[in-house]
Design a protein around this motif. Structure first.
Motif, mmCIF file in Angstrom:
data_model
loop_
_atom_site.group_PDB
_atom_site.id
_atom_site.type_symbol
_atom_site.label_atom_id
_atom_site.label_comp_id
_atom_site.label_asym_id
_atom_site.label_seq_id
_atom_site.Cartn_x
_atom_site.Cartn_y
_atom_site.Cartn_z
ATOM 1 N N PHE A 61 -36.266 -16.711 -3.071
ATOM 2 C CA PHE A 61 -36.638 -18.076 -2.608
ATOM 3 C C PHE A 61 -36.067 -19.231 -3.569
ATOM 4 C CE2 PHE A 61 -39.561 -21.497 -2.677
ATOM 5 C CZ PHE A 61 -39.453 -22.007 -1.500
ATOM 6 N N LEU A 62 -36.763 -18.942 -4.894
ATOM 7 C CA LEU A 62 -36.270 -20.146 -5.776
ATOM 8 C C LEU A 62 -35.082 -20.149 -6.307
ATOM 9 C CD1 LEU A 62 -39.243 -19.454 -8.589
ATOM 10 C CD2 LEU A 62 -39.147 -21.154 -6.642
ATOM 11 N N PHE A 63 -34.298 -18.979 -5.985
ATOM 12 C CA PHE A 63 -32.625 -18.983 -6.330
ATOM 13 C C PHE A 63 -32.232 -19.883 -5.403
ATOM 14 C CE2 PHE A 63 -28.788 -16.575 -5.749
ATOM 15 C CZ PHE A 63 -28.289 -16.971 -6.675
ATOM 16 N N LEU A 64 -32.457 -19.840 -4.025
ATOM 17 C CA LEU A 64 -31.635 -20.354 -2.927
ATOM 18 C C LEU A 64 -32.050 -21.924 -2.962
ATOM 19 C CD1 LEU A 64 -29.751 -19.260 -0.393
ATOM 20 C CD2 LEU A 64 -30.854 -17.798 -1.916
ATOM 21 N N MET A 136 -34.649 -5.159 -0.718
ATOM 22 C CA MET A 136 -33.632 -5.827 0.503
ATOM 23 C C MET A 136 -34.326 -6.678 1.355
ATOM 24 S SD MET A 136 -30.664 -2.695 0.652
ATOM 25 C CE MET A 136 -30.063 -2.035 -0.668
ATOM 26 N N VAL A 137 -35.213 -6.177 1.972
ATOM 27 C CA VAL A 137 -35.703 -6.855 3.086
ATOM 28 C C VAL A 137 -36.248 -8.273 2.621
ATOM 29 C CG1 VAL A 137 -37.679 -7.086 4.646
ATOM 30 C CG2 VAL A 137 -36.254 -4.913 4.722
ATOM 31 N N MET A 138 -37.255 -8.086 1.275
ATOM 32 C CA MET A 138 -37.985 -9.171 0.632
ATOM 33 C C MET A 138 -37.216 -10.214 0.180
ATOM 34 S SD MET A 138 -41.097 -8.570 1.299
ATOM 35 C CE MET A 138 -42.021 -9.795 0.401
ATOM 36 N N GLN A 139 -35.718 -9.626 -0.209
ATOM 37 C CA GLN A 139 -34.536 -10.613 -0.881
ATOM 38 C C GLN A 139 -34.331 -11.494 0.309
ATOM 39 O OE1 GLN A 139 -32.377 -7.935 -2.451
ATOM 40 N NE2 GLN A 139 -33.405 -7.448 -4.301
ATOM 41 N N CYS A 140 -34.140 -10.945 1.578
ATOM 42 C CA CYS A 140 -33.211 -11.622 2.511
ATOM 43 C C CYS A 140 -34.553 -12.474 3.063
ATOM 44 C CB CYS A 140 -32.999 -10.668 3.658
ATOM 45 S SG CYS A 140 -31.536 -9.633 3.263
ATOM 46 N N LEU A 141 -35.669 -12.113 3.316
ATOM 47 C CA LEU A 141 -36.667 -13.124 3.709
ATOM 48 C C LEU A 141 -36.797 -14.382 2.826
ATOM 49 C CD1 LEU A 141 -39.217 -10.781 4.963
ATOM 50 C CD2 LEU A 141 -37.709 -12.130 6.311
ATOM 51 N N GLY A 142 -36.873 -14.030 1.337
ATOM 52 C CA GLY A 142 -36.883 -15.092 0.487
ATOM 53 C C GLY A 142 -35.994 -16.059 0.420
ATOM 54 N N ALA A 143 -34.687 -15.481 0.939
ATOM 55 C CA ALA A 143 -33.541 -16.526 0.842
ATOM 56 C C ALA A 143 -33.569 -17.370 1.971
ATOM 57 C CB ALA A 143 -32.160 -15.536 0.802
ATOM 58 N N ILE A 144 -33.864 -16.883 3.222
ATOM 59 C CA ILE A 144 -34.089 -17.680 4.471
ATOM 60 C C ILE A 144 -34.944 -18.651 4.356
ATOM 61 C CG2 ILE A 144 -34.917 -17.462 6.685
ATOM 62 C CD1 ILE A 144 -33.604 -14.644 6.905
ATOM 63 N N CYS A 145 -35.946 -18.362 3.737
ATOM 64 C CA CYS A 145 -37.148 -19.356 3.451
ATOM 65 C C CYS A 145 -36.776 -20.476 2.525
ATOM 66 C CB CYS A 145 -38.494 -18.516 2.871
ATOM 67 S SG CYS A 145 -39.158 -17.779 4.141
ATOM 68 N N ASN A 235 -23.683 -11.850 -3.248
ATOM 69 C CA ASN A 235 -25.262 -11.648 -2.888
ATOM 70 C C ASN A 235 -25.346 -11.590 -1.426
ATOM 71 O OD1 ASN A 235 -27.846 -12.013 -2.595
ATOM 72 N ND2 ASN A 235 -28.080 -12.918 -4.580
ATOM 73 N N PRO A 236 -25.675 -10.555 -0.647
ATOM 74 C CA PRO A 236 -25.646 -10.652 0.818
ATOM 75 C C PRO A 236 -27.018 -11.472 1.003
ATOM 76 C CG PRO A 236 -25.075 -8.637 0.094
ATOM 77 C CD PRO A 236 -25.235 -9.214 -1.357
ATOM 78 N N ALA A 237 -28.131 -11.445 0.535
ATOM 79 C CA ALA A 237 -29.161 -12.247 0.810
ATOM 80 C C ALA A 237 -28.924 -13.810 0.654
ATOM 81 C CB ALA A 237 -30.292 -12.037 -0.163
ATOM 82 N N ARG A 238 -28.410 -14.234 -0.417
ATOM 83 C CA ARG A 238 -27.985 -15.738 -0.449
ATOM 84 C C ARG A 238 -26.968 -16.215 0.754
ATOM 85 N NH1 ARG A 238 -24.795 -19.449 0.110
ATOM 86 N NH2 ARG A 238 -23.582 -20.651 -1.721
ATOM 87 N N SER A 239 -26.014 -15.394 0.949
ATOM 88 C CA SER A 239 -25.251 -15.614 2.080
ATOM 89 C C SER A 239 -25.822 -15.428 3.342
ATOM 90 C CB SER A 239 -23.908 -14.458 2.367
ATOM 91 O OG SER A 239 -23.164 -14.447 1.049
ATOM 92 N N LEU A 240 -26.707 -14.580 3.824
ATOM 93 C CA LEU A 240 -27.327 -14.464 4.982
ATOM 94 C C LEU A 240 -28.384 -15.742 5.009
ATOM 95 C CD1 LEU A 240 -28.217 -12.728 7.587
ATOM 96 C CD2 LEU A 240 -30.033 -11.766 5.894
ATOM 97 N N GLY A 241 -29.326 -15.975 4.320
ATOM 98 C CA GLY A 241 -30.226 -17.240 4.177
ATOM 99 C C GLY A 241 -29.340 -18.416 4.543
#
Length: 286
Positions: A61-64, A136-145, A235-241
């Motif tokens: 979350f903070l990263f995004l 992975m799930v938590m990373q993706c959710l954090g990125a979206i938020c 970073n797939p989470a960053r791209s998805l978010g």
């Protein structure tokens, strides 16, 4: 055990909370740590498991939040305080945040903040499948938020500037973009393996190493090289978010590149580290 603080795990390697990942070993004796089990149901009953997932969510979350706000500031039309930092400033934002967040979360979750890193460490059997999927799930959710909060602060600018979404830039093909993502992620995950190698820390105990520093610097350098091609995913989470919150067709058209490329790069890095650098299969036969 009730009332007893559990050791934090980076896969199969146990580190107490007072010993962050990457600190030098106390002695030069080294014993190969056992592989993490493929499934470890007992983890689900442990607070350290859930705490690690929460740490991955907050870190991503903070990263995004910080990196996408930096991208928005650089992209803002007209003179502003962020305009002068350019590509170098964006690269420093990504690399610097990884350095800070890995430093903060390494003793809790291992500081992955990236599904590709988690995938690479899973292939090397440093953590269980249960933990890998949860991360992975938590990373993706954090990125979206994180991306959602950025859009909430600057909704008009967010849409106008592309929302920080990763796409194949003009002048490059999808093949170029896929290759850039594979090589860039290989650099990152290989650096993660090298910086957290327990054998290296035991052998070179007289040379302290702070793992977050080379990892963050690797992210910085990869961004300098590949921002012109894809905006740099790795970073797939960053791209998805960014894609979920931006939600435009051209961002989704290229989304597969920013999952396939990083996962291939991570798999190659894990294979190189385990087979070539550490020669694990040959030791097992011996």
């Amino acid at each position: 055990m009730e009332g007893k603080e559990e050791d934090v795990r980076l896969g199969a390697n146990k580190f107490t909370e007072g010993q962050p990942i990457g600190t030098s070993a106390q002695g030069k004796d080294y014993k190969e740590p056992p592989q993490a089990p493929l499934f470890e149901p007992e983890e689900l009953q442990s607070w350290s498991f859930w705490r690690a997932g929460i740490a991955e969510f907050i870190a991503t979350f903070l990263f995004l939040y910080v990196t996408l706000l930096t991208v928005m500031g650089v992209s803002k039309a007209g003179p502003n305080k962020c305009a002068s930092v350019g590509v170098q400033g964006i690269a420093w934002a990504f690399g610097g945040m990884i350095f800070a967040l890995v430093y903060c979360t390494a003793g809790i979750s291992g500081g992955h903040i990236n599904p590709a890193v988690t995938f690479g460490l899973f292939l090397a059997r440093k953590l269980s499948l249960t933990r890998a999927l949860f991360y992975m799930v938590m990373q993706c959710l954090g990125a979206i938020c994180g991306a959602g909060v950025v859009k909430g602060f600057q909704p008009h600018l967010y849409q106008q500037s592309g929302g920080g979404a990763n796409v194949v830039n003009d002048g490059y093909t999808k093949g170029h973009a896929l290759g850039a993502e594979i090589v860039g992620t290989f650099v990152l995950v290989y650096t993660v393996f090298s910086a957290t190698d327990a054998k290296r820390n035991a052998r070179d105990s007289h040379v302290p190493i702070l793992a977050p520093l080379p990892i963050g610097f690797a992210v910085f350098l990869v961004h300098l090289a590949t921002i012109p091609i894809t905006g740099t995913g790795i970073n797939p989470a960053r791209s998805l978010g960014a894609a979920v919150i931006f939600n435009r067709d051209h961002a989704w058209d290229h989304q597969w590149i920013f999952w396939l490329g990083p996962f291939i790069g991570a798999a190659l890095a894990a294979m190189y580290q385990q087979v070539v650098i550490r020669a694990i299969p040959f030791k097992s036969r011996a």
